[in-house]
Scaffold this active site. Structure first.
Site, PDB file in Angstrom:
ATOM      1  N   ALA A  28       9.145  -5.940  -5.381  1.00  0.00           N
ATOM      2  CA  ALA A  28       9.257  -7.144  -6.213  1.00  0.00           C
ATOM      3  C   ALA A  28       9.105  -6.820  -7.693  1.00  0.00           C
ATOM      4  O   ALA A  28       9.509  -7.595  -8.554  1.00  0.00           O
ATOM      5  CB  ALA A  28       8.206  -8.169  -5.793  1.00  0.00           C
ATOM      6  N   TYR A  34       3.959   4.716   6.394  1.00  0.00           N
ATOM      7  CA  TYR A  34       3.267   5.030   5.133  1.00  0.00           C
ATOM      8  C   TYR A  34       2.179   6.088   5.322  1.00  0.00           C
ATOM      9  O   TYR A  34       1.647   6.602   4.343  1.00  0.00           O
ATOM     10  CB  TYR A  34       2.650   3.772   4.500  1.00  0.00           C
ATOM     11  CG  TYR A  34       3.619   2.644   4.254  1.00  0.00           C
ATOM     12  CD1 TYR A  34       5.003   2.822   4.376  1.00  0.00           C
ATOM     13  CD2 TYR A  34       3.159   1.367   3.910  1.00  0.00           C
ATOM     14  CE1 TYR A  34       5.881   1.769   4.172  1.00  0.00           C
ATOM     15  CE2 TYR A  34       4.032   0.319   3.695  1.00  0.00           C
ATOM     16  CZ  TYR A  34       5.394   0.518   3.836  1.00  0.00           C
ATOM     17  OH  TYR A  34       6.251  -0.531   3.635  1.00  0.00           O
ATOM     18  N   THR A  64       0.798  -1.233   0.000  1.00  0.00           N
ATOM     19  CA  THR A  64       0.000   0.000   0.000  1.00  0.00           C
ATOM     20  C   THR A  64       0.829   1.281   0.000  1.00  0.00           C
ATOM     21  O   THR A  64       0.267   2.371   0.004  1.00  0.00           O
ATOM     22  CB  THR A  64      -0.929   0.051   1.230  1.00  0.00           C
ATOM     23  OG1 THR A  64      -0.119   0.091   2.420  1.00  0.00           O
ATOM     24  CG2 THR A  64      -1.851  -1.158   1.278  1.00  0.00           C
TER      25      THR A  64
END
Length: 323
Positions: free
Chosen positions: A218, A55, A23
């Site tokens: 990733a 975040y 997120t």
């Protein structure tokens, strides 16, 4: 087995879905986007949601989860939610209050996983990156073993079902594993991992200790200029990944995600784009051959996108060791 719910069993016997939704977004992205994207992800079939105090979006992510529970799409126990302890709360007495603050923002009773986000400690306070008048970061000296004991207490209190670490190197993992009186091993180590930086040695070490490696960045990385060299190569434009994507009639992102699943890595896919969020769920619909896997292994160039070198200096900076 329904592809959407493929899970790995953790060393504390809880289960973690092998595909997670990341997120994080750069600060200029409106926080409302985190709400929308997390809802879309749950609708698309994601059950593992990854966030963090850092975040600054847990209010929105929590609202998304609760709204999908309220409309009957999922139950709380269907969702695997991860939060992370930031560096300004490593002092043992600050660990539980930090988790309780995340829970208050989320409006949830517990997190499924709570991670030590990064092993370098900074001075406590509201600032996530506290600096002196000259702009130098104010570091703190905290024994991470004491931090870990406070994490264990959060698990015992039921505030976190599982506890783990992020951005730890082998030496730091061993320090926790060899701690006298260790009650719970970390269930995972969440680190940057992708075909250009495949973490082979750290992965082998983690597997040998029954610790799951979870891959962030990733798909390359968000390429936010504050953190990432704008001249670094774009992973998803790699000709080898593009050729494999063509061969399998998939996207380069799906090839990069599938690669991790087949090596036993739990993988986080970060996207705020509806089409790509749905597309990333297709990672369960195809397989790479062992030749494909070898080809992707060959792309490794030990290249980190996120060196986080603003934290270099203190002995706990994790990325000076080979792995």
């Amino acid at each position: 087995m329904d592809s959407k719910y493929q899970c790995v069993k953790l060393n504390d016997s809880h289960f973690m879905p092998v595909l997670g939704f990341g997120t994080y977004a750069p600060p200029e992205v409106p926080k409302s986007k985190a709400l929308e994207a997390t809802k879309l992800a749950i609708e698309a079939g994601f059950r593992h949601i990854d966030s963090a105090h850092l975040y600054n979006n847990e209010e929105q992510v929590g609202l998304a989860i609760r709204s999908k529970i309220a409309d009957g799409s999922v139950k709380r126990e269907d969702i695997f939610y991860t939060s992370k302890l930031w560096c300004n709360s490593h002092r043992p007495e600050l660990v539980r209050p930090a988790l309780e603050r995340s829970l208050k923002n989320l409006q949830l009773d517990y997190v499924d996983l709570y991670l030590v986000h990064f092993p370098v400690s900074v001075k406590p306070g509201e600032e996530v990156i506290p600096k002196d008048e000259n702009g130098k970061i104010l570091f703190d000296t905290v024994d991470l073993c004491a931090t870990w004991e406070a994490m264990e207490k959060c698990k015992d209190a039921g505030l976190a079902k599982s506890i783990g670490v992020s951005n730890f190197n082998r030496r730091q993992l061993e320090m926790i594993l060899n701690k006298p009186g260790l009650k719970y091993k970390p269930v995972c180590n969440q680190v940057e991992c992708h075909p250009y930086f495949n973490q082979r040695k750290l992965l082998d070490f983690c597997k040998s200790k029954d610790i799951v490696l979870v891959a962030y960045s990733a798909l390359g990385s968000h390429r936010e200029e504050k953190w990432v060299d704008p001249n670094s190569p774009v992973l998803l434009e790699d000709p080898v990944l593009c050729a494999l994507a063509k061969k399998h009639k998939q996207t380069p992102a799906l090839i990069a995600l599938r690669y991790q699943l087949q090596r036993g890595v739990v993988v986080l896919a970060k996207s705020y784009n509806e089409q790509r969020i749905r597309q990333n769920m297709q990672v369960f619909d195809f397989q790479l051959t062992s030749e494909d896997m070898k080809t992707i292994d060959g792309l490794n160039r030990n290249m980190r996108y996120l060196t986080l070198d603003i934290f270099a200096g203190p002995p706990n900076y994790p990325f000076s060791d080979e792995y």
